[in-house]
Scaffold this active site. Sequence first.
Site, PDB file in Angstrom:
ATOM      1  N   THR A  44       0.806  -1.218   0.000  1.00  0.00           N
ATOM      2  CA  THR A  44       0.000   0.000   0.000  1.00  0.00           C
ATOM      3  C   THR A  44       0.840   1.268   0.000  1.00  0.00           C
ATOM      4  OG1 THR A  44      -1.550   1.299   1.346  1.00  0.00           O
ATOM      5  CG2 THR A  44      -0.145  -0.224   2.513  1.00  0.00           C
ATOM      6  N   GLU A  89       0.183   3.726   1.736  1.00  0.00           N
ATOM      7  CA  GLU A  89       0.213   4.233   3.104  1.00  0.00           C
ATOM      8  C   GLU A  89       1.571   3.984   3.773  1.00  0.00           C
ATOM      9  OE1 GLU A  89      -2.057   5.920   5.041  1.00  0.00           O
ATOM     10  OE2 GLU A  89      -3.430   6.133   3.342  1.00  0.00           O
ATOM     11  N   TYR A 110      -2.348   0.368  10.531  1.00  0.00           N
ATOM     12  CA  TYR A 110      -2.532  -0.301   9.245  1.00  0.00           C
ATOM     13  C   TYR A 110      -1.251  -0.265   8.426  1.00  0.00           C
ATOM     14  CZ  TYR A 110      -3.781  -0.842   4.330  1.00  0.00           C
ATOM     15  OH  TYR A 110      -3.795  -1.226   3.014  1.00  0.00           O
ATOM     16  N   LYS A 161       1.382  -3.320   7.402  1.00  0.00           N
ATOM     17  CA  LYS A 161       1.690  -3.587   5.995  1.00  0.00           C
ATOM     18  C   LYS A 161       3.189  -3.468   5.718  1.00  0.00           C
ATOM     19  CE  LYS A 161      -2.112  -4.451   3.559  1.00  0.00           C
ATOM     20  NZ  LYS A 161      -2.211  -5.566   2.602  1.00  0.00           N
TER      21      LYS A 161
END
Length: 359
Positions: free
Chosen positions: A132, A134, A156, A160
């Site tokens: 991701t 992010e 999150y 990841k």
Amino acid sequence: MKKKALITGITGQDGSYLAEFLLKKNYIVHGIKRKSSSYNTSRLDHLIDDKKYRSNFFLHYGDLTDLGSIVSLIKSVKPDEIYNLAAQSHVMNSFQIPDYTAQVNALGTLKLLEAIKILNLISKVRFYQASTSELFGNSSSKRQSENTPFHPESPYATSKLFAYWIVRNYRTSYGLFASNGILFNHESPRRGETFVTRKITIGLSKIAFGLEDFLSIGNLCAKRDWGHAKDYAKMQWKILQTKKPDDYVISSGKSYTVKFFFELCCKYLKIQIKWKGVREKEIALVENFDKKICPKLKKNQIILKVDKKYFRPSEVNNLKGDSSKAQKKLNWKIKSNIKDLAKDMMDHDYNYYKKFFFN
């Protein structure tokens, strides 16, 4: 001989598009879904009901937090390719359930990799990890590429990041064909209803028919690089078709604010709006509209309010991807732009709620 693919998270947005894509390529597709009191297969029902896929498409119960079930399933399916798309993928929720987020996103990925090793399938399986944008957090780089330093800003993103590095570790330590796809935001009519783009398209559709009065949104100034999930599903497959495993950024290369996306959706409905207030007190009011399209709308109606409860404890303000590596090595070309995306999502949600008003 047909290739076999195993997809975790198959009931989600990406999983459904990837399953469609692989079935059209004549793969045998196996998907893992979590056991629950509801079927939760709405994104897959058209595939389940299609007679031509009945011998090629199979769903299995499983859980990434349970190593035993993962080992048993991989041993039974013997896939050629594994696509790990399962995750607790809502950033805001990860602040509220950080332990579960880590269990699924980080340790779930590790358990999949370890299952491959336990079953001596290192030389036989290709593994794709859904990573991701992010990971980059509040990057100082104007555009983020595979070489941009990571700076995760949420449980999150941090979970990841572990998954990203453990994939690389199994690649270098054991020779597993394992690749990360660092996908920037990708949306569609199948996006979960709590994600901001879908929240906007559903909210405006309900407001048009008087099913809701206004929409509550968090940070309107957050900028994201948005693409269409259908385009990105193909790239997930292409990443596993290369000669050597590697990591790739997949993005549109353009960044827009949440506010801009909201304005695009208003234009689709032919709603003219005016903004009042700033930051946490900002609102959108109706200045003009088409009564045929929005039969229950009123002039000067407030249709959006900023609500600070939707602000994250740590905000990521601007993400824009540099996918030049994928463009060169994978022949990556973005097909849908932000306007196409907004139209596709609004077409779906507006027509869905229109049925309730006229029936």
